[in-house]
Design a protein around this motif. Sequence first.
Motif, PDB file in Angstrom:
ATOM      1  N   PRO A   1      30.429 -13.731 -24.047  1.00 20.92           N
ATOM      2  CA  PRO A   1      29.472 -12.856 -23.362  1.00 20.92           C
ATOM      3  C   PRO A   1      29.605 -11.410 -23.851  1.00 20.92           C
ATOM      4  CG  PRO A   1      31.275 -13.445 -21.894  1.00 20.92           C
ATOM      5  CD  PRO A   1      31.472 -14.239 -23.155  1.00 20.92           C
ATOM      6  N   ALA A   2      28.541 -10.655 -23.672  1.00 21.31           N
ATOM      7  CA  ALA A   2      28.552  -9.234 -24.027  1.00 21.31           C
ATOM      8  C   ALA A   2      29.544  -8.489 -23.138  1.00 21.31           C
ATOM      9  CB  ALA A   2      27.155  -8.649 -23.846  1.00 21.31           C
ATOM     10  N   ALA A   3      30.042  -7.382 -23.649  1.00 14.14           N
ATOM     11  CA  ALA A   3      30.815  -6.467 -22.812  1.00 14.14           C
ATOM     12  C   ALA A   3      29.857  -5.933 -21.746  1.00 14.14           C
ATOM     13  CB  ALA A   3      31.378  -5.330 -23.656  1.00 14.14           C
ATOM     14  N   ARG A   4      30.412  -5.536 -20.591  1.00 14.72           N
ATOM     15  CA  ARG A   4      29.534  -5.063 -19.515  1.00 14.72           C
ATOM     16  C   ARG A   4      30.184  -3.928 -18.753  1.00 14.72           C
ATOM     17  NH1 ARG A   4      28.144  -8.631 -14.334  1.00 14.72           N
ATOM     18  NH2 ARG A   4      29.063  -6.952 -13.124  1.00 14.72           N
ATOM     19  N   THR A   5      29.372  -2.968 -18.395  1.00 13.55           N
ATOM     20  CA  THR A   5      29.767  -1.874 -17.514  1.00 13.55           C
ATOM     21  C   THR A   5      28.827  -1.898 -16.321  1.00 13.55           C
ATOM     22  OG1 THR A   5      30.516  -0.529 -19.376  1.00 13.55           O
ATOM     23  CG2 THR A   5      29.965   0.638 -17.336  1.00 13.55           C
ATOM     24  N   THR A   6      29.375  -1.689 -15.129  1.00 11.44           N
ATOM     25  CA  THR A   6      28.545  -1.610 -13.924  1.00 11.44           C
ATOM     26  C   THR A   6      28.827  -0.289 -13.235  1.00 11.44           C
ATOM     27  OG1 THR A   6      28.676  -4.006 -13.659  1.00 11.44           O
ATOM     28  CG2 THR A   6      27.942  -2.736 -11.745  1.00 11.44           C
ATOM     29  N   VAL A   7      27.769   0.442 -12.942  1.00  6.65           N
ATOM     30  CA  VAL A   7      27.907   1.719 -12.236  1.00  6.65           C
ATOM     31  C   VAL A   7      26.932   1.732 -11.062  1.00  6.65           C
ATOM     32  CG1 VAL A   7      28.689   3.007 -14.266  1.00  6.65           C
ATOM     33  CG2 VAL A   7      26.261   2.867 -13.776  1.00  6.65           C
ATOM     34  N   TYR A   8      27.146   2.653 -10.154  1.00 10.26           N
ATOM     35  CA  TYR A   8      26.308   2.776  -8.964  1.00 10.26           C
ATOM     36  C   TYR A   8      25.508   4.058  -9.059  1.00 10.26           C
ATOM     37  CZ  TYR A   8      29.256  -1.026  -7.750  1.00 10.26           C
ATOM     38  OH  TYR A   8      29.896  -2.238  -7.798  1.00 10.26           O
ATOM     39  N   VAL A   9      24.198   3.931  -8.818  1.00  9.63           N
ATOM     40  CA  VAL A   9      23.272   5.039  -9.035  1.00  9.63           C
ATOM     41  C   VAL A   9      22.201   5.061  -7.962  1.00  9.63           C
ATOM     42  CG1 VAL A   9      23.568   4.933 -11.550  1.00  9.63           C
ATOM     43  CG2 VAL A   9      21.717   3.651 -10.475  1.00  9.63           C
ATOM     44  N   GLY A  10      21.418   6.104  -7.984  1.00  9.87           N
ATOM     45  CA  GLY A  10      20.201   6.151  -7.188  1.00  9.87           C
ATOM     46  C   GLY A  10      19.040   5.738  -8.082  1.00  9.87           C
ATOM     47  N   LEU A  11      18.171   4.893  -7.585  1.00  7.32           N
ATOM     48  CA  LEU A  11      16.965   4.488  -8.301  1.00  7.32           C
ATOM     49  C   LEU A  11      15.767   4.781  -7.398  1.00  7.32           C
ATOM     50  CD1 LEU A  11      18.095   1.017  -9.755  1.00  7.32           C
ATOM     51  CD2 LEU A  11      17.694   3.129 -11.038  1.00  7.32           C
ATOM     52  N   PRO A  12      14.557   4.768  -7.941  1.00  2.23           N
ATOM     53  CA  PRO A  12      13.385   4.980  -7.092  1.00  2.23           C
ATOM     54  C   PRO A  12      13.368   4.001  -5.916  1.00  2.23           C
ATOM     55  CG  PRO A  12      12.755   5.106  -9.396  1.00  2.23           C
ATOM     56  CD  PRO A  12      14.194   4.635  -9.360  1.00  2.23           C
ATOM     57  N   ALA A  13      12.768   4.401  -4.839  1.00  7.14           N
ATOM     58  CA  ALA A  13      12.730   3.620  -3.603  1.00  7.14           C
ATOM     59  C   ALA A  13      12.318   2.181  -3.868  1.00  7.14           C
ATOM     60  CB  ALA A  13      11.767   4.264  -2.611  1.00  7.14           C
ATOM     61  N   GLY A  14      13.065   1.253  -3.302  1.00  9.23           N
ATOM     62  CA  GLY A  14      12.767  -0.170  -3.413  1.00  9.23           C
ATOM     63  C   GLY A  14      13.405  -0.876  -4.583  1.00  9.23           C
ATOM     64  N   LEU A  15      13.873  -0.116  -5.572  1.00  7.61           N
ATOM     65  CA  LEU A  15      14.518  -0.733  -6.735  1.00  7.61           C
ATOM     66  C   LEU A  15      16.024  -0.819  -6.502  1.00  7.61           C
ATOM     67  CD1 LEU A  15      12.514   0.941  -9.627  1.00  7.61           C
ATOM     68  CD2 LEU A  15      12.243  -1.361  -8.684  1.00  7.61           C
ATOM     69  N   LEU A  16      16.607  -1.971  -6.813  1.00  7.55           N
ATOM     70  CA  LEU A  16      18.014  -2.229  -6.527  1.00  7.55           C
ATOM     71  C   LEU A  16      18.897  -2.312  -7.763  1.00  7.55           C
ATOM     72  CD1 LEU A  16      17.426  -5.057  -3.886  1.00  7.55           C
ATOM     73  CD2 LEU A  16      17.785  -2.605  -3.465  1.00  7.55           C
ATOM     74  N   VAL A  17      18.299  -2.568  -8.928  1.00 13.99           N
ATOM     75  CA  VAL A  17      19.095  -2.799 -10.136  1.00 13.99           C
ATOM     76  C   VAL A  17      18.322  -2.345 -11.372  1.00 13.99           C
ATOM     77  CG1 VAL A  17      18.269  -5.193 -10.336  1.00 13.99           C
ATOM     78  CG2 VAL A  17      20.433  -4.554 -11.423  1.00 13.99           C
ATOM     79  N   GLU A  18      19.066  -1.844 -12.348  1.00 10.50           N
ATOM     80  CA  GLU A  18      18.531  -1.497 -13.662  1.00 10.50           C
ATOM     81  C   GLU A  18      19.538  -1.999 -14.685  1.00 10.50           C
ATOM     82  OE1 GLU A  18      17.115   2.416 -16.272  1.00 10.50           O
ATOM     83  OE2 GLU A  18      17.507   2.625 -14.135  1.00 10.50           O
ATOM     84  N   ILE A  19      19.047  -2.508 -15.814  1.00  9.53           N
ATOM     85  CA  ILE A  19      19.926  -3.051 -16.853  1.00  9.53           C
ATOM     86  C   ILE A  19      19.449  -2.591 -18.209  1.00  9.53           C
ATOM     87  CG2 ILE A  19      20.792  -5.175 -17.941  1.00  9.53           C
ATOM     88  CD1 ILE A  19      20.373  -6.587 -15.231  1.00  9.53           C
ATOM     89  N   ASP A  20      20.386  -2.190 -19.075  1.00  9.76           N
ATOM     90  CA  ASP A  20      20.059  -1.943 -20.473  1.00  9.76           C
ATOM     91  C   ASP A  20      20.976  -2.784 -21.352  1.00  9.76           C
ATOM     92  OD1 ASP A  20      22.429  -0.453 -21.374  1.00  9.76           O
ATOM     93  OD2 ASP A  20      21.625   1.297 -20.357  1.00  9.76           O
ATOM     94  N   ALA A  21      20.673  -2.895 -22.629  1.00  5.79           N
ATOM     95  CA  ALA A  21      21.478  -3.730 -23.512  1.00  5.79           C
ATOM     96  C   ALA A  21      21.461  -3.171 -24.928  1.00  5.79           C
ATOM     97  CB  ALA A  21      20.937  -5.164 -23.528  1.00  5.79           C
ATOM     98  N   LEU A  22      22.535  -3.466 -25.644  1.00  7.26           N
ATOM     99  CA  LEU A  22      22.658  -3.119 -27.052  1.00  7.26           C
ATOM    100  C   LEU A  22      22.910  -4.414 -27.814  1.00  7.26           C
ATOM    101  CD1 LEU A  22      22.962  -0.974 -29.323  1.00  7.26           C
ATOM    102  CD2 LEU A  22      25.400  -0.994 -28.812  1.00  7.26           C
ATOM    103  N   ALA A  23      22.095  -4.673 -28.831  1.00  9.03           N
ATOM    104  CA  ALA A  23      22.250  -5.890 -29.629  1.00  9.03           C
ATOM    105  C   ALA A  23      22.461  -5.521 -31.085  1.00  9.03           C
ATOM    106  CB  ALA A  23      21.020  -6.777 -29.486  1.00  9.03           C
ATOM    107  N   VAL A  24      23.243  -6.349 -31.768  1.00 10.64           N
ATOM    108  CA  VAL A  24      23.461  -6.215 -33.199  1.00 10.64           C
ATOM    109  C   VAL A  24      23.005  -7.521 -33.838  1.00 10.64           C
ATOM    110  CG1 VAL A  24      25.149  -5.852 -35.023  1.00 10.64           C
ATOM    111  CG2 VAL A  24      25.431  -4.687 -32.831  1.00 10.64           C
ATOM    112  N   LEU A  25      22.041  -7.409 -34.735  1.00 11.01           N
ATOM    113  CA  LEU A  25      21.477  -8.586 -35.392  1.00 11.01           C
ATOM    114  C   LEU A  25      22.239  -8.873 -36.682  1.00 11.01           C
ATOM    115  CD1 LEU A  25      19.191  -7.010 -33.728  1.00 11.01           C
ATOM    116  CD2 LEU A  25      17.730  -8.709 -34.773  1.00 11.01           C
ATOM    117  N   GLY A  26      22.349 -10.141 -37.021  1.00 12.90           N
ATOM    118  CA  GLY A  26      23.109 -10.572 -38.199  1.00 12.90           C
ATOM    119  C   GLY A  26      22.444 -10.242 -39.498  1.00 12.90           C
TER     120      GLY A  26
END
Length: 137
Positions: free
Chosen positions: A112-137
Amino acid sequence: MSDRLPKTAITPATHTVPPARFSHGVRKGNILQVAGQVGFLPAAAGQAPTPAGPTLREQTLQTLANVETILQEGGASWEDAVMVRVYLTDTAHFAEFNAIYDEYFAGLEEAPAARTTVYVGLPAGLLVEIDALAVLG
């Protein structure tokens, strides 16, 4: 003549135009960075973004699907992801999020990818945001 690799913006048809000057994803050479995605349902042009639902599960699954769409548009998959960053609005959601995340990636063949989880404020009603970094072969 420049030796610089071209930088290509990735904007799936299912994603609304970002609210500021940034791309949903950017590929340069074999690197693909997916910008933070939230659990908005796919939208047609001119429609306002709508969250997948009020629950963490609904939003997490849609957020992961939105990230995956950008990975695919950029020529990658979750197998190519080396880093995933998760932004939660509530520390109480950590265990539930981990269960959903583990279930979603249960079929992943490679490490699995490495992962970091942090706690933030997001616009009202939103609970989660995710970004990703990929390296292609």
